[in-house]
Design a protein around this motif. Sequence first.
Motif, short mmCIF file in Angstrom:
data_model
loop_
_atom_site.label_atom_id
_atom_site.label_comp_id
_atom_site.label_asym_id
_atom_site.label_seq_id
_atom_site.Cartn_x
_atom_site.Cartn_y
_atom_site.Cartn_z
N LEU A 88 0.82 -1.21 0.00
CA LEU A 88 0.00 0.00 0.00
C LEU A 88 0.86 1.27 0.00
O LEU A 88 0.51 2.25 -0.65
N ARG A 89 1.98 1.26 0.75
CA ARG A 89 2.84 2.45 0.75
C ARG A 89 3.35 2.77 -0.65
O ARG A 89 3.26 3.90 -1.12
N TRP A 90 3.89 1.76 -1.29
CA TRP A 90 4.46 1.96 -2.62
C TRP A 90 3.39 2.42 -3.61
O TRP A 90 3.60 3.38 -4.37
N LEU A 91 2.25 1.76 -3.60
CA LEU A 91 1.18 2.12 -4.52
C LEU A 91 0.69 3.54 -4.26
O LEU A 91 0.47 4.32 -5.21
N GLY A 92 0.51 3.90 -3.00
CA GLY A 92 0.00 5.23 -2.68
C GLY A 92 0.95 6.34 -3.09
O GLY A 92 0.54 7.33 -3.71
N VAL A 93 2.23 6.20 -2.75
CA VAL A 93 3.20 7.26 -3.07
C VAL A 93 3.38 7.40 -4.57
O VAL A 93 3.40 8.51 -5.12
N HIS A 94 3.52 6.27 -5.27
CA HIS A 94 3.73 6.37 -6.72
C HIS A 94 2.48 6.85 -7.45
O HIS A 94 2.58 7.57 -8.44
N ALA A 95 1.30 6.48 -6.94
CA ALA A 95 0.06 7.02 -7.52
C ALA A 95 0.00 8.52 -7.32
O ALA A 95 -0.39 9.28 -8.23
N MET A 96 0.38 8.99 -6.12
CA MET A 96 0.35 10.42 -5.83
C MET A 96 1.22 11.19 -6.82
O MET A 96 0.76 12.17 -7.44
N TYR A 97 2.45 10.76 -7.01
CA TYR A 97 3.34 11.53 -7.88
C TYR A 97 3.02 11.35 -9.36
O TYR A 97 3.24 12.27 -10.16
N ARG A 98 2.46 10.21 -9.72
CA ARG A 98 1.99 10.06 -11.10
C ARG A 98 0.85 11.04 -11.38
O ARG A 98 0.82 11.71 -12.42
N LEU A 99 -0.06 11.16 -10.43
CA LEU A 99 -1.17 12.09 -10.59
C LEU A 99 -0.68 13.54 -10.60
O LEU A 99 -1.19 14.38 -11.34
N TYR A 100 0.31 13.86 -9.78
CA TYR A 100 0.87 15.21 -9.78
C TYR A 100 1.49 15.55 -11.13
O TYR A 100 1.34 16.66 -11.65
N ARG A 101 2.21 14.61 -11.72
CA ARG A 101 2.81 14.87 -13.03
C ARG A 101 1.72 15.10 -14.08
O ARG A 101 1.84 16.00 -14.92
N LEU A 102 0.68 14.29 -14.04
CA LEU A 102 -0.42 14.46 -14.99
C LEU A 102 -1.13 15.78 -14.75
O LEU A 102 -1.53 16.46 -15.71
N ALA A 103 -1.30 16.15 -13.48
CA ALA A 103 -1.96 17.43 -13.18
C ALA A 103 -1.15 18.60 -13.72
O ALA A 103 -1.70 19.54 -14.30
N ASP A 104 0.17 18.56 -13.56
CA ASP A 104 1.02 19.63 -14.09
C ASP A 104 0.91 19.70 -15.61
O ASP A 104 0.86 20.79 -16.20
N ALA A 105 0.85 18.53 -16.26
CA ALA A 105 0.74 18.51 -17.72
C ALA A 105 -0.59 19.12 -18.17
O ALA A 105 -0.64 19.87 -19.16
N ARG A 106 -1.66 18.80 -17.47
CA ARG A 106 -2.97 19.37 -17.83
C ARG A 106 -2.99 20.89 -17.61
O ARG A 106 -3.51 21.64 -18.43
N GLU A 107 -2.39 21.32 -16.50
CA GLU A 107 -2.39 22.76 -16.21
C GLU A 107 -1.52 23.52 -17.19
O GLU A 107 -1.74 24.72 -17.42
N ALA A 108 -0.54 22.85 -17.80
CA ALA A 108 0.32 23.51 -18.78
C ALA A 108 -0.44 23.90 -20.05
O ALA A 108 0.05 24.70 -20.86
N THR A 109 -1.65 23.35 -20.24
CA THR A 109 -2.46 23.71 -21.40
C THR A 109 -3.13 25.06 -21.24
O THR A 109 -3.75 25.57 -22.18
N GLY A 110 -3.06 25.63 -20.03
CA GLY A 110 -3.60 26.97 -19.82
C GLY A 110 -4.84 27.04 -18.97
O GLY A 110 -5.39 28.13 -18.75
N THR A 111 -5.30 25.91 -18.44
CA THR A 111 -6.49 25.94 -17.58
C THR A 111 -6.21 26.80 -16.35
O THR A 111 -5.14 26.71 -15.75
N PRO A 112 -7.17 27.62 -15.93
CA PRO A 112 -6.91 28.52 -14.79
C PRO A 112 -7.09 27.87 -13.43
O PRO A 112 -6.78 28.48 -12.41
N ARG A 113 -7.60 26.64 -13.40
CA ARG A 113 -7.89 26.00 -12.13
C ARG A 113 -6.95 24.83 -11.87
O ARG A 113 -6.47 24.18 -12.80
#
Length: 463
Positions: free
Chosen positions: A424-449
Amino acid sequence: MNAPLAPGFVNGDVSYWYRATGVPDPGAPLGGNIRADVAIVGAGYTGLWTAYYLKKADPALRIVVLEKEFAGFGASGRNGGWLAGLLPGSARRYAKDHGQQAAIRFQREMFGAVDEVIRVAATEGIDAGIVKGGLLNVARTPAQAARLRAEIVDQRAWGWTPGDVDLLGTREMTARIRVAGAVAASWSPHCARVQPAELARGLARAVRDLGVEIYERTPVTEIARGRAVTPGGTVEAGLVLRCTEGFTADVAGHHRDWLPMNSSMIVTEPLDDWDEIGWDGRELLGDTAHYYMYAQRTADDRIAFGGRGRPYLYASRLDDRGHTHDWTVDALWHLLTTFFPAAKQAKVAHAWSGVLGVPRDWCATVSLDRATGLGWAGGYTGHGVAAANLAGRTLADLALGRDSDLTTLPWVDRRVRRWEPEPLRWLGVHAMYRLYRLADAREATGTPRTSVLARIADMITGH
């Protein structure tokens, strides 16, 4: 590896910070059973600061520090050199049990810790390249800018004045550091650049000069009431203080207390031309991305640039030699040169990694059980350079039985649940940072939120 590497490029070997003087040869190990008043496990910032303030307060104390490698081997000799007055955790969480004013007082103490480190360095003749240039946080997307403004509004509610942090106009921002694509920035004076290994070495020297015994090459195999056990002997002491930060997972009985989170850095060759970058004030540089970066202009005119690589190794394993994966070096170089296209004139001279301690609620703790004589401090979640000083002073007051302003801070005697077992530790931490990378990529398209993916990541691990 795609990043351009300088002749003599080094990967690991603890960190670049030791390159000028060489990695220290560890001192003598413990060679038998001894008695002491206080035994401190770990010769990083926390252990050294605790020993320093204890010995200053009571020179008669026999204080023994036990270190597996050499003083400053861990995060104290590998970090980004941010002597920053930032809380090692969430003000809201600290306020939950102690109230808002306690959390605000804690924040003011953190601001003061920056100046306290600078004062001691000057008093003890520690040349650690300290420049109090403040902290510049930049935003490079509309969503990051919105978070930056919201963070300042939130900080106002927790006692930060315009003199503590403020939003900068474009002209003020670029007058400090010219970051390509930056659309907003904040600045706080409560931060100083430091050469972290030189601070650790100087502090170890000062502690030894006071009469504290530091035994290196001395791994502690057991911490128990009244004793710290090593292969070379046992230290019997009325107080045994655990100051092991990111290496706590290796201490018997504490494997799931704090998660060892990896952070990685690269440093460039010296840059000849700074006209396109600026950075004359030697500010520390951060950003408001989810997968954030941190940087400094070093005393020898390089850019030291850090971020998350492979954030966590399965079962809390530690790569303690500092080796960094090729893809992490490439990712950091790519990000560095998007911030500073002019840096392409240089190459990567050194790459390294280290671990920091992360409690389950991402908030640091300081504690001493008078009944057992066992204490600890740490879990700074990446803000340990200044926080370790405050923790060392707090732990010293607790050890001396003082009722002080520090011993009533809201991180004292906090109880935090342990991290989940694997996988669970490994899955949770790696899921968190995978989601953060995806979130940064989405925000790079110009979304204000802020991307909803980042909110999900926060929920997964309680960040």
